[in-house]
Structures are given as C-alpha cells and as structure tokens.
Design a protein around this motif. Structure first.
Motif, PDB file in Angstrom:
ATOM      1  N   PRO A   1       0.821  -1.211   0.000  1.00  0.00           N
ATOM      2  CA  PRO A   1       0.000   0.000   0.000  1.00  0.00           C
ATOM      3  C   PRO A   1       0.855   1.261   0.000  1.00  0.00           C
ATOM      4  O   PRO A   1       1.938   1.292   0.585  1.00  0.00           O
ATOM      5  CB  PRO A   1      -0.816  -0.099   1.293  1.00  0.00           C
ATOM      6  CG  PRO A   1      -0.330  -1.281   2.023  1.00  0.00           C
ATOM      7  CD  PRO A   1       0.655  -2.015   1.191  1.00  0.00           C
ATOM      8  N   VAL A   2       0.362   2.294  -0.677  1.00  0.00           N
ATOM      9  CA  VAL A   2       1.053   3.575  -0.757  1.00  0.00           C
ATOM     10  C   VAL A   2       0.156   4.626  -0.113  1.00  0.00           C
ATOM     11  O   VAL A   2      -0.989   4.806  -0.520  1.00  0.00           O
ATOM     12  CB  VAL A   2       1.349   3.964  -2.219  1.00  0.00           C
ATOM     13  CG1 VAL A   2       2.013   5.335  -2.278  1.00  0.00           C
ATOM     14  CG2 VAL A   2       2.224   2.910  -2.884  1.00  0.00           C
ATOM     15  N   LEU A   3       0.680   5.293   0.914  1.00  0.00           N
ATOM     16  CA  LEU A   3      -0.050   6.368   1.576  1.00  0.00           C
ATOM     17  C   LEU A   3       0.529   7.698   1.113  1.00  0.00           C
ATOM     18  O   LEU A   3       1.742   7.834   0.993  1.00  0.00           O
ATOM     19  CB  LEU A   3       0.070   6.246   3.100  1.00  0.00           C
ATOM     20  CG  LEU A   3      -0.355   4.906   3.718  1.00  0.00           C
ATOM     21  CD1 LEU A   3      -0.149   4.942   5.227  1.00  0.00           C
ATOM     22  CD2 LEU A   3      -1.801   4.587   3.386  1.00  0.00           C
ATOM     23  N   THR A   4      -0.311   8.683   0.875  1.00  0.00           N
ATOM     24  CA  THR A   4       0.175   9.983   0.405  1.00  0.00           C
ATOM     25  C   THR A   4       0.560  10.900   1.557  1.00  0.00           C
ATOM     26  O   THR A   4       1.136  11.954   1.338  1.00  0.00           O
ATOM     27  CB  THR A   4      -0.880  10.675  -0.471  1.00  0.00           C
ATOM     28  OG1 THR A   4      -2.087  10.778   0.280  1.00  0.00           O
ATOM     29  CG2 THR A   4      -1.126   9.875  -1.739  1.00  0.00           C
ATOM     30  N   SER A   5       0.243  10.504   2.765  1.00  0.00           N
ATOM     31  CA  SER A   5       0.653  11.268   3.945  1.00  0.00           C
ATOM     32  C   SER A   5       0.791  10.289   5.106  1.00  0.00           C
ATOM     33  O   SER A   5       0.221   9.202   5.076  1.00  0.00           O
ATOM     34  CB  SER A   5      -0.368  12.363   4.268  1.00  0.00           C
ATOM     35  OG  SER A   5      -1.616  11.792   4.560  1.00  0.00           O
ATOM     36  N   PRO A   6       1.527  10.680   6.132  1.00  0.00           N
ATOM     37  CA  PRO A   6       1.750   9.760   7.252  1.00  0.00           C
ATOM     38  C   PRO A   6       0.456   9.491   8.017  1.00  0.00           C
ATOM     39  O   PRO A   6      -0.332  10.400   8.253  1.00  0.00           O
ATOM     40  CB  PRO A   6       2.742  10.501   8.148  1.00  0.00           C
ATOM     41  CG  PRO A   6       3.297  11.598   7.328  1.00  0.00           C
ATOM     42  CD  PRO A   6       2.288  11.912   6.274  1.00  0.00           C
ATOM     43  N   PRO A   7       0.250   8.239   8.415  1.00  0.00           N
ATOM     44  CA  PRO A   7      -0.894   7.928   9.274  1.00  0.00           C
ATOM     45  C   PRO A   7      -0.591   8.363  10.707  1.00  0.00           C
ATOM     46  O   PRO A   7       0.548   8.689  11.037  1.00  0.00           O
ATOM     47  CB  PRO A   7      -0.997   6.406   9.175  1.00  0.00           C
ATOM     48  CG  PRO A   7       0.413   5.966   8.932  1.00  0.00           C
ATOM     49  CD  PRO A   7       1.039   7.058   8.101  1.00  0.00           C
TER      50      PRO A   7
END
Length: 162
Positions: free
Chosen positions: A50-56
C-alpha cells in the motif's frame, strides 16, 4: 453424550474426519521456502504494497502495519523535517560546527573496519576541525593521499555532535 451441542443437533468430536487438511511435509529447503511463502501470503501478505500519500497517525500505523508486519510506502512522510532544507548544502554544518574538533577516519582507499587480504584493517583516526573536514570532502585534492570520513558506532556520534 461425548459431543458438542449445536442447536438441536449433537456433534461428536470423535467422529470428525481430519482429512480436510492434509499436512504437507517439505523434503528440501526449497520446498520449505515455497511453503513458507505460500502460507505467509495466505495469512497476511498481499501482492501489492500500500502507498499512503501522507503519514498515518502513530496508532493507525501501529495497528494497520506494525502489528501485522505489513510493509507500507509513506510518501511525503518527511516533508516537515527541517533537515531536508538545512542539509541541502554544507553551509548549515559550516555555520553550526565549523570550529568543532571532530575525529575523522582516514584511509588510502576507503577500506577500513574490514578484512583486506589476510588482515583486518582499521582506519587512521585524526582530530581536525569540522570546517576543515568539509573543505577536504568538497575538494579531495587538498589531501589526495587519503579518503576522509566520519564514522561512529554504537550511537556514539552524539558524543561529538550533541
């Protein structure tokens, strides 16, 4: 009765067949690796990271990725980090540490703390001003006989750079 009650029917565990899952016993290391890979995929791995565009949030990161041992790619995760701007050039380090005395390792070929032929080679260590170290890094011709670098082990870099 010797069974488990499920509604109006009794289930007798002694009559249960165990031929639903026949255990495969790997015969080689390759078969063990294939079996491990297959079982890991079946348990928790997906075919895509998975690729997140901002930190969780920290709890979300731990819950969704760390606790499941799942990889994730976090884009823009360090955008807020000042070092990305400060460390673009050596000017930040010159301004902050230029007069600081530091220990540098010097070798004729860059190989140190490693086996070379039948010996374990250690670098020569010199104490010089950090500004001079940066001069050498930026213009290696200042000392063509040596390759200079700062190395620290066991997190002791903070002793010279608090």
């Amino acid at each position: 009765a010797n069974g488990i009650s499920a509604g109006n029917e009794d289930f007798d565990a002694s009559e249960a067949s165990d031929d639903l899952t026949e255990e495969v016993v790997p015969q080689s290391i390759e078969e063990c690796c294939r079996l491990l890979s297959t079982e890991a995929r079946e348990l928790y791995l997906t075919s895509e990271v998975p690729v997140l565009t901002s930190p969780p949030s920290p709890i979300q990161f731990y819950r969704d990725y760390v606790s499941w041992n799942r990889p994730v790619l976090i884009k823009n995760g360090l955008k807020h980090w000042k070092a990305l701007q400060n460390w673009q050039t050596n000017e930040f380090f010159r301004g902050k540490y230029s007069d600081k005395e530091v220990t540098v390792a010097v070798t004729p070929n860059g190989l140190a703390d490693s086996p070379v032929n039948d010996r374990f080679v250690m670098p020569e260590e010199r104490s010089i001003k950090f500004g001079h170290f940066l001069d050498i890094i930026e213009s290696p011709d200042l000392d063509p006989q040596g390759i200079y670098y700062i190395q620290k082990q066991n997190s002791n870099l903070t002793e010279e750079f608090p």
